[in-house]
Design an enzyme around this catalytic site. Structure first.
Site, PDB file in Angstrom:
ATOM      1  N   GLU A 114      86.035  12.396  29.679  1.00  0.00           N
ATOM      2  CA  GLU A 114      86.071  12.335  31.152  1.00  0.00           C
ATOM      3  C   GLU A 114      84.654  12.329  31.720  1.00  0.00           C
ATOM      4  OE1 GLU A 114      89.047  15.693  31.484  1.00  0.00           O
ATOM      5  OE2 GLU A 114      89.978  14.258  32.830  1.00  0.00           O
ATOM      6  N   GLU A 134      94.319  16.456  24.752  1.00  0.00           N
ATOM      7  CA  GLU A 134      95.165  17.151  25.735  1.00  0.00           C
ATOM      8  C   GLU A 134      96.641  16.937  25.427  1.00  0.00           C
ATOM      9  OE1 GLU A 134      92.555  15.255  26.402  1.00  0.00           O
ATOM     10  OE2 GLU A 134      91.467  15.950  28.168  1.00  0.00           O
TER      11      GLU A 134
HETATM   12  C1  1HE Z   1      85.444  24.858  20.964  1.00  0.00           C
HETATM   13  C2  1HE Z   1      85.912  23.608  21.401  1.00  0.00           C
HETATM   14  C3  1HE Z   1      86.548  23.551  22.672  1.00  0.00           C
HETATM   15  C4  1HE Z   1      85.006  23.338  19.470  1.00  0.00           C
HETATM   16  N1  1HE Z   1      86.679  24.693  23.354  1.00  0.00           N
HETATM   17  N2  1HE Z   1      85.591  25.954  21.701  1.00  0.00           N
HETATM   18  N3  1HE Z   1      89.110  19.603  23.269  1.00  0.00           N
HETATM   19  C5  1HE Z   1      89.674  19.616  22.047  1.00  0.00           C
HETATM   20  O1  1HE Z   1      90.859  19.829  21.873  1.00  0.00           O
HETATM   21  C6  1HE Z   1      88.734  19.377  20.905  1.00  0.00           C
HETATM   22  C7  1HE Z   1      88.610  20.628  20.076  1.00  0.00           C
HETATM   23  N4  1HE Z   1      87.530  20.533  19.105  1.00  0.00           N
HETATM   24  C8  1HE Z   1      87.625  19.846  17.940  1.00  0.00           C
HETATM   25  O2  1HE Z   1      88.581  19.112  17.679  1.00  0.00           O
HETATM   26  C9  1HE Z   1      86.495  19.999  16.975  1.00  0.00           C
HETATM   27  O3  1HE Z   1      85.785  21.200  17.310  1.00  0.00           O
HETATM   28  C10 1HE Z   1      85.482  18.830  16.968  1.00  0.00           C
HETATM   29  C11 1HE Z   1      86.112  17.582  16.371  1.00  0.00           C
HETATM   30  C12 1HE Z   1      84.944  18.512  18.379  1.00  0.00           C
HETATM   31  C13 1HE Z   1      84.250  19.247  16.110  1.00  0.00           C
HETATM   32  O4  1HE Z   1      84.690  19.692  14.824  1.00  0.00           O
HETATM   33  P1  1HE Z   1      83.707  20.583  13.930  1.00  0.00           P
HETATM   34  O5  1HE Z   1      84.377  20.799  12.598  1.00  0.00           O
HETATM   35  O6  1HE Z   1      82.337  19.988  13.929  1.00  0.00           O
HETATM   36  O7  1HE Z   1      83.539  22.004  14.720  1.00  0.00           O
HETATM   37  P2  1HE Z   1      84.566  23.225  14.783  1.00  0.00           P
HETATM   38  O8  1HE Z   1      84.386  24.086  13.554  1.00  0.00           O
HETATM   39  O9  1HE Z   1      85.944  22.811  15.086  1.00  0.00           O
HETATM   40  O10 1HE Z   1      84.031  24.017  16.063  1.00  0.00           O
HETATM   41  C14 1HE Z   1      82.797  24.748  16.060  1.00  0.00           C
HETATM   42  C15 1HE Z   1      82.922  25.850  17.077  1.00  0.00           C
HETATM   43  O11 1HE Z   1      83.082  25.257  18.383  1.00  0.00           O
HETATM   44  C16 1HE Z   1      84.152  26.717  16.869  1.00  0.00           C
HETATM   45  O12 1HE Z   1      83.836  28.017  17.334  1.00  0.00           O
HETATM   46  P3  1HE Z   1      83.409  29.202  16.302  1.00  0.00           P
HETATM   47  O13 1HE Z   1      83.122  30.364  17.182  1.00  0.00           O
HETATM   48  O14 1HE Z   1      84.598  29.365  15.396  1.00  0.00           O
HETATM   49  O15 1HE Z   1      82.191  28.668  15.575  1.00  0.00           O
HETATM   50  C17 1HE Z   1      85.190  26.101  17.797  1.00  0.00           C
HETATM   51  O16 1HE Z   1      86.183  27.025  18.190  1.00  0.00           O
HETATM   52  C18 1HE Z   1      84.299  25.722  18.967  1.00  0.00           C
HETATM   53  N5  1HE Z   1      84.891  24.658  19.767  1.00  0.00           N
HETATM   54  N6  1HE Z   1      85.624  22.680  20.454  1.00  0.00           N
HETATM   55  C19 1HE Z   1      86.208  25.866  22.872  1.00  0.00           C
HETATM   56  N7  1HE Z   1      86.996  22.398  23.185  1.00  0.00           N
HETATM   57  C20 1HE Z   1      89.133  19.006  32.671  1.00  0.00           C
HETATM   58  S1  1HE Z   1      90.395  19.072  31.661  1.00  0.00           S
HETATM   59  C21 1HE Z   1      89.845  18.574  30.132  1.00  0.00           C
HETATM   60  C22 1HE Z   1      90.859  18.965  29.095  1.00  0.00           C
HETATM   61  C23 1HE Z   1      90.285  18.934  27.734  1.00  0.00           C
HETATM   62  O17 1HE Z   1      89.147  18.623  27.513  1.00  0.00           O
HETATM   63  S2  1HE Z   1      91.354  19.391  26.509  1.00  0.00           S
HETATM   64  C24 1HE Z   1      90.566  18.900  25.058  1.00  0.00           C
HETATM   65  C25 1HE Z   1      89.760  20.024  24.483  1.00  0.00           C
END
Ligand code: 1HE
Length: 260
Positions: A114, A134
């Site tokens: 977005e 989402e």
């Molecule tokens: C996060 C987030 C997040 C990572 N919010 N903390 N977006 C998503 O559903 C995407 C979610 N994220 C992922 O699918 C993956 O993290 C990635 C593909 C982006 C990257 O993977 P990777 O293996 O490099 O990293 P990771 O191990 O998954 O994440 C590293 C850390 O970032 C981890 O935290 P930690 O404390 O365990 O190290 C994750 O929890 C954190 N992290 N993504 C919070 N999104 C205005 S409305 C919009 C609506 C949306 O955007 S919904 C889609 C949200």
């Protein structure tokens, strides 16, 4: 506000390009409220020297979208205001003072897509992938994606991305219109800066017409669009910058159009 997770610097001979970097790499640049508000403030208070901006993200990914850890706490009315806060911030990006180029790599997902779609140009490197998770998280886009993404790739493709969790790779993303440029891994930022310097050299009124007027013409019925176009054309061509540029071409002082 979350200025500690956003880096700002000026670039170019006349400090004409603003570099805005998301620096929350440990959380994959997930956008919490503080970061969204900081982005809004940066675009609201852009220094006067700036003529174009580049947004990129630190680490392996451009942006993982909404910070999901903040989502759990909201009720329905707070959800409306939260979405409207994103709208206001990304309006400042799209309809702010300067053209904005997103330099993409790795994940460009959810709210990250977005944000990218509120920018005027997207340069993606080979590692880029796009998704709207989402759909599988039981939520909906809330940062303007429902308006902007169908305008880039069509309603059918966005519906597919959300219903099925489809992920587009960098090549397919460029093919369907998510990015205008596809470059080798690690070079999106340099390419975005090169384009920003070029864009910063355009006549200001032309840049304004392209960022503020063209998208509105595109949303108008044809009859009104033609009229708005005529008004904008007249204003742009009457600016001294336009007259000098046309004179320079006629006197052989300006570049011809050539394929790179
Ligand atoms: C996060 C987030 C997040 C990572 N919010 N903390 N977006 C998503 O559903 C995407 C979610 N994220 C992922 O699918 C993956 O993290 C990635 C593909 C982006 C990257 O993977 P990777 O293996 O490099 O990293 P990771 O191990 O998954 O994440 C590293 C850390 O970032 C981890 O935290 P930690 O404390 O365990 O190290 C994750 O929890 C954190 N992290 N993504 C919070 N999104 C205005 S409305 C919009 C609506 C949306 O955007 S919904 C889609 C949200």
């Amino acid at each position: 506000m979350d200025k500690k997770h956003i880096h700002f610097e000026l670039y170019g001979e006349q400090q004409e390009v603003a570099i805005i970097r998301l620096t929350r790499g440990s959380k994959r640049n997930a956008l919490n409220d503080g970061l969204i508000l900081a982005l809004r403030d940066l675009f609201e208070k852009m220094p006067a020297s700036v003529r174009a901006a580049v947004i990129d993200g630190e680490g392996e990914h451009f942006c993982a979208g909404l910070d999901l850890s903040e989502l759990q706490e909201r009720d329905a009315s707070q959800g409306v205001f939260h979405s409207r806060m994103w709208h206001a911030a990304l309006e400042h990006v799209q309809y702010g003072p300067v053209p904005v180029i997103a330099a993409l790599h790795g994940a460009v997902v959810g709210g990250g897509l977005e944000l990218a779609s509120a920018c005027h140009i997207r340069v993606a490197d080979d590692t880029t992938f796009y998704a709207l998770p989402e759909g599988s998280r039981g939520i909906f886009v809330g940062g303007g994606g429902a308006v902007r993404i169908p305008r880039l790739i069509g309603t059918a493709r966005m519906t597919d991305m959300m219903l099925t969790g489809r992920v587009f790779n960098a090549q397919d993303g460029e093919r369907i219109g998510l990015a205008q440029y596809l470059v080798p891994a690690g070079t999106a930022f340099d390419k975005a800066c090169e384009l920003a310097v070029r864009i910063a050299g355009n006549a200001p009124m032309t840049n304004y017409a392209l960022t503020h007027v063209l998208p509105r013409i595109a949303d108008q019925p044809a009859d009104q669009g033609f009229m708005t176009e005529a008004m904008m054309a007249a204003i742009a061509q009457s600016a001294p910058a336009a007259k000098e540029r046309v004179r320079a071409f006629l006197e052989g002082r300006a570049d011809k159009v050539r394929i790179a």
